[in-house]
Design a protein around this motif. Structure first.
Motif, PDB file in Angstrom:
ATOM      1  N   ARG A  21      10.315 -13.274  -3.574  1.00 41.65           N
ATOM      2  CA  ARG A  21      10.725 -12.812  -4.899  1.00 41.65           C
ATOM      3  C   ARG A  21      10.674 -13.951  -5.910  1.00 41.65           C
ATOM      4  O   ARG A  21      10.758 -15.131  -5.562  1.00 41.65           O
ATOM      5  CB  ARG A  21      12.137 -12.221  -4.847  1.00 41.65           C
ATOM      6  CG  ARG A  21      12.253 -10.985  -3.953  1.00 41.65           C
ATOM      7  CD  ARG A  21      13.633 -10.381  -4.038  1.00 41.65           C
ATOM      8  NE  ARG A  21      13.764  -9.193  -3.205  1.00 41.65           N
ATOM      9  CZ  ARG A  21      13.389  -7.978  -3.565  1.00 41.65           C
ATOM     10  NH1 ARG A  21      12.861  -7.793  -4.789  1.00 41.65           N
ATOM     11  NH2 ARG A  21      13.537  -6.949  -2.759  1.00 41.65           N
TER      12      ARG A  21
ATOM     13  N   TYR B 121       7.330 -10.764  -5.857  1.00 46.82           N
ATOM     14  CA  TYR B 121       7.988  -9.539  -6.297  1.00 46.82           C
ATOM     15  C   TYR B 121       9.054  -9.865  -7.344  1.00 46.82           C
ATOM     16  O   TYR B 121       9.472 -11.019  -7.510  1.00 46.82           O
ATOM     17  CB  TYR B 121       8.628  -8.828  -5.102  1.00 46.82           C
ATOM     18  CG  TYR B 121       7.629  -8.388  -4.069  1.00 46.82           C
ATOM     19  CD1 TYR B 121       6.955  -7.183  -4.179  1.00 46.82           C
ATOM     20  CD2 TYR B 121       7.352  -9.209  -2.977  1.00 46.82           C
ATOM     21  CE1 TYR B 121       6.029  -6.793  -3.229  1.00 46.82           C
ATOM     22  CE2 TYR B 121       6.426  -8.831  -2.019  1.00 46.82           C
ATOM     23  CZ  TYR B 121       5.772  -7.614  -2.151  1.00 46.82           C
ATOM     24  OH  TYR B 121       4.859  -7.244  -1.219  1.00 46.82           O
TER      25      TYR B 121
ATOM     26  N   GLY C  35       6.230  -4.052  -2.627  1.00 45.34           N
ATOM     27  CA  GLY C  35       6.887  -4.134  -3.914  1.00 45.34           C
ATOM     28  C   GLY C  35       7.389  -2.812  -4.419  1.00 45.34           C
ATOM     29  O   GLY C  35       8.191  -2.748  -5.345  1.00 45.34           O
TER      30      GLY C  35
END
Length: 433
Positions: free
Chosen positions: A242, A315, A356
């Motif tokens: 992330r 992400y 995602g």
């Protein structure tokens, strides 16, 4: 030198008064012996046995018809022959340190009328005295063909050679047998093998099958060099990559000779400036969307080079979760992984880009959908209740309006009654007021 008994010995026997046995009517003497197989250098035992002997003379002769033993006397001056047992029914003699020259047919004789004779054959086995594997060189590159030769020298009978790689027997060998001194044989076996990296430091075994020896073998080890096998693994994080979080990739390379160093690069682009390389590690301190792409680890040695890829997709950071509702959802997180380059060729690593679509955003959509469903269901219930209510009150109105017209004889009377009924209702309404 050996002495031959012949006529002179028979004359001595007659002079000494020894009786030569003769067959009586209905009587039969049996002379028995067995063949002997012995390994060179060991002891051979010859036994001449007689059934129903009547003290007839027993003697043992060598292949040259020379007397070895006459009863318990040894005329042949060869100390290797020793008397083991002598009786009226058996003459047993041992021969020590047997050689190939002792091989042949030996005769047991019994002096009866007529004389009886039986023979035994001594067979001498000679194991291979040398077993050697020849190779062109000790070091090979993966994929090369290795030719090995194994030779078993001077054996009798000819040896049978088998090949093994570790514990696995190999097929397809070629064997040549050559006679030596008419009695012994030289055997040569050749095999060709294409070596792989798994064959490094694995013994190639030449094994001999021979009746004179067990477990006779020789081994040959070869060194196999191969280009590196490369694999990229994620040290951390263990979940989704992330934005704003760190990422560390580790490159593992195994080859022979050992790879000196590994090289990190970004496919079709430059490495981000904030990336740190620490030997075989690629470190992202804080991921962002611009880091998306394919990263390649390449390793090389004197044999060749190979690489492995890792596709990075950053992400969105996790969002604040909504208050809990009665609707429950299950979130599945897919961890991206890379596949090692098993064939040592460069292929892009597989990365699941659908990961995602799941996570906090998926939870928000599910909650909103649940709330909308509840609202729609409540509106449908309200419409049904209102419809039933209006239907009931409309029926009551029509019923009171036609009251009093049911018992009329004709239409005019029904109208008058209905109007009267209406007036009556109005009068009642005035009364109550």
């Amino acid at each position: 030198m050996a002495s031959q008994p012949g006529a002179a010995l028979l004359f001595l026997l007659l002079v000494s008064g020894l009786r030569v046995g003769s067959l009586q009517p209905g009587e039969r003497l049996n002379l028995e012996t067995e063949n002997v197989t012995v390994v060179e250098g060991e002891v051979a035992t010859i036994s001449c046995r007689v059934k129903n002997n009547d003290d007839s003379v027993i003697q043992l002769l060598n292949p040259n018809r020379q007397t070895i033993y006459f009863r318990d006397f040894r005329p042949l001056k060869d100390a290797r022959f020793q008397l083991v047992n002598f009786s009226s029914s058996e003459l047993r003699v041992s021969l020590t340190n047997v050689s190939i020259h002792d091989e042949g047919r030996y005769f047991c004789q019994l002096y009866t009328d007529p004389p009886q004779e039986a023979y035994t054959t001594i067979t001498v086995l000679i194991p291979p005295n040398n077993l050697v594997i020849d190779v062109q060189k000790d070091t090979y590159v993966e994929g090369e063909e290795v030719e090995m030769n194994c030779t078993a020298m001077a054996s009798k009978p000819a040896a049978v050679i088998r090949w093994y790689k570790g514990t696995q027997e190999l097929e397809g060998s070629k064997t040549e047998v050559e006679a030596v001194d008419n009695k012994m044989f030289r055997v040569r076996s050749q095999i060709s093998v294409t070596v792989l990296r798994e064959d490094d430091d694995v013994p190639f075994v030449c094994l001999v099958d021979h009746p004179a020896v067990k477990d006779l073998e020789t081994k040959q080890y070869i060194e196999v060099q191969y280009k590196p096998m490369v694999m990229v693994s994620v040290t951390y994080p263990q979940g989704l990559t992330r934005e704003g979080e760190p990422l560390e990739l580790t490159c593992k390379a195994v080859g022979k000779p050992r790879p000196e160093r590994v090289l990190w690069q970004r496919v079709d682009d430059d490495l981000p400036e904030h990336v740190t390389i620490d030997e075989d590690k690629l470190i992202f301190n804080s991921l962002n969307k611009t880091d998306n792409g394919t990263y390649r680890c390449e390793a090389s040695n004197s044999v060749g080079s190979s690489s492995a890829d890792y596709t990075l997709y950053v992400y969105d950071p996790p969002t604040t979760p909504l208050p809990p509702t009665t609707t429950s959802t299950t979130t599945t997180t897919t961890t991206p992984s890379t596949i090692p380059d098993a064939s040592a060729t460069t292929e892009p690593a597989v990365h699941d880009t659908r990961a995602g679509e799941e996570g906090p955003l998926a939870v928000d959509h599910a909650v909103i959908g649940g709330v909308v469903a509840v609202v729609v269901f409540a509106m449908l219930c309200l419409l049904i209740i209102l419809g039933r209510y209006f239907a009931r009150h409309k029926g009551t109105y029509f019923t009171h309006e036609a009251k009093g017209a049911d018992d009329a004889a004709d239409a005019d009377t029904a109208i008058i009654n209905a109007e009267g009924g209406q007036n009556s209702c109005e009068e009642k309404k005035e009364y109550f007021i």
